[in-house]
Scaffold this active site. Structure first.
Site, PDB file in Angstrom:
ATOM      1  N   ASN A   1       2.682   9.240   4.139  1.00  0.00           N
ATOM      2  CA  ASN A   1       1.930   8.897   3.116  1.00  0.00           C
ATOM      3  C   ASN A   1       1.169  10.058   1.974  1.00  0.00           C
ATOM      4  O   ASN A   1       0.120  10.640   2.245  1.00  0.00           O
ATOM      5  CB  ASN A   1      -0.028   8.445   3.765  1.00  0.00           C
TER       6      ASN A   1
ATOM      7  N   ARG B   1       2.550   1.276  -3.149  1.00  0.00           N
ATOM      8  CA  ARG B   1       1.162   2.158  -3.952  1.00  0.00           C
ATOM      9  C   ARG B   1       0.958   3.777  -4.195  1.00  0.00           C
ATOM     10  O   ARG B   1       0.996   4.718  -5.057  1.00  0.00           O
ATOM     11  CB  ARG B   1       0.083   1.351  -4.444  1.00  0.00           C
ATOM     12  N   THR B   2       1.097   3.639  -2.748  1.00  0.00           N
ATOM     13  CA  THR B   2       0.900   5.450  -2.450  1.00  0.00           C
ATOM     14  C   THR B   2       1.793   6.358  -3.389  1.00  0.00           C
ATOM     15  O   THR B   2       1.749   7.505  -3.779  1.00  0.00           O
ATOM     16  CB  THR B   2       0.342   5.783  -0.989  1.00  0.00           C
ATOM     17  N   VAL B   3       3.005   6.284  -3.167  1.00  0.00           N
ATOM     18  CA  VAL B   3       4.083   7.354  -3.320  1.00  0.00           C
ATOM     19  C   VAL B   3       4.899   6.844  -4.647  1.00  0.00           C
ATOM     20  O   VAL B   3       5.790   7.559  -5.074  1.00  0.00           O
ATOM     21  CB  VAL B   3       5.491   7.338  -2.563  1.00  0.00           C
TER      22      VAL B   3
ATOM     23  N   ILE C   1       0.646  -1.614  -0.408  1.00  0.00           N
ATOM     24  CA  ILE C   1      -0.152   0.063  -0.693  1.00  0.00           C
ATOM     25  C   ILE C   1       1.024   1.076   0.098  1.00  0.00           C
ATOM     26  O   ILE C   1       0.400   2.574  -0.917  1.00  0.00           O
ATOM     27  CB  ILE C   1      -1.291  -0.125   1.216  1.00  0.00           C
TER      28      ILE C   1
END
Length: 264
Positions: free
Chosen positions: A150, A46-48, A43
């Site tokens: 995040n 994918r966020t960065v 996760i």
């Protein structure tokens, strides 16, 4: 017989320290629990990693207001996939914002701001989101997400009129913020910021029509030189008369292209 204490001998207490600390045992392996699970790591990865992105945004102050422009393309990597995604958002009659970077994060920011505006309306206390207030609010939001590891991978440009004076500020994905009379995001920082700053500093303050003509020239230059640029774009002009949007399209001239060499 009295036992003699030997300071060089090994001594263990009743909780069996030898086993707990793996002293002298070679077939036992102590492992450290990971700080995050594999799902959490995916996760975060994918966020960065931006997926659908928007290119440069240009904005500057002119005599009596602020002008912003951005194309309507959402790039899926190098694919020009989404061709009608406006990136300039009107908050109220005196405040607008423009976003570049990850467009999913941009949607999250817009929804958060709209929720805050609706909350102010429900309270009926007469308060309204001003450009300075929105600039500070976006700074706190993006910095908070950065400290949580995040981040929102989006640059925000806030523009409008504060006490009848033009305001223009930027907040990047790390929560760093500043105010300036000329701001560009993305590759526009490298392709257009220098020569536009020279025009604005070495000439008298532009009126509304001159500012619009200069903005059209900026977007045209970015379309020529930015591989993520798009011909269709929107211009937003904020003055004391309100917020005005215009939909435009670059009319390129490629007549010089056959004379160029080694451009493939």
């Amino acid at each position: 017989m009295t036992s003699v204490f030997n300071p060089f001998a090994s001594h263990y207490d009743a909780i069996n320290d030898k086993d707990d600390f793996n002293i002298g045992i070679t077939d036992r392996k102590n492992t450290v629990a990971p700080l995050e699970t594999e799902a959490e790591r995916n996760i975060r990865t994918r966020t960065v990693t931006p997926v659908v992105t928007g290119s440069s945004v240009a904005a500057f102050i002119f005599n009596g207001g602020v002008i912003l422009a951005a194309d309507v393309l959402g790039s899926y990597g190098s694919l020009a996939k989404y061709r009608n995604l406006p990136r300039i958002h009107q908050v109220n009659d005196q405040t607008v914002m423009a976003l570049s970077g990850d467009l999913s994060d941009a949607d999250y920011i817009k929804e958060s701001i709209d929720a805050k505006v609706d909350e102010d309306i429900v309270q009926e206390d007469g308060s309204e989101m001003t450009p300075v207030a929105l600039h500070a609010w976006c700074t706190r939001l993006l910095y908070h997400r950065r400290t949580k590891l995040n981040p929102l991978l989006t640059s925000v440009i806030v523009a409008g009129l504060e006490n009848n004076e033009p305001f223009l500020g930027r907040v990047n994905d790390k929560g760093s913020a500043y105010k300036e009379f000329l701001i560009m995001t993305g590759i526009g920082n490298h392709l257009a910021l220098g020569w536009v700053r020279t025009i604005l500093e070495n000439s008298a303050q532009l009126n509304k029509d001159q500012a619009e003509q200069l903005m059209d020239r900026i977007i045209k230059q970015l379309y020529y030189r930015d591989c993520r640029g798009f011909a269709r774009y929107r211009v937003c002009i904020v003055t004391k008369d309100g917020v005005e949007f215009k939909a435009k399209e670059v009319q390129p001239d490629w007549s010089l292209a056959p004379a160029l060499r080694n451009t493939e």
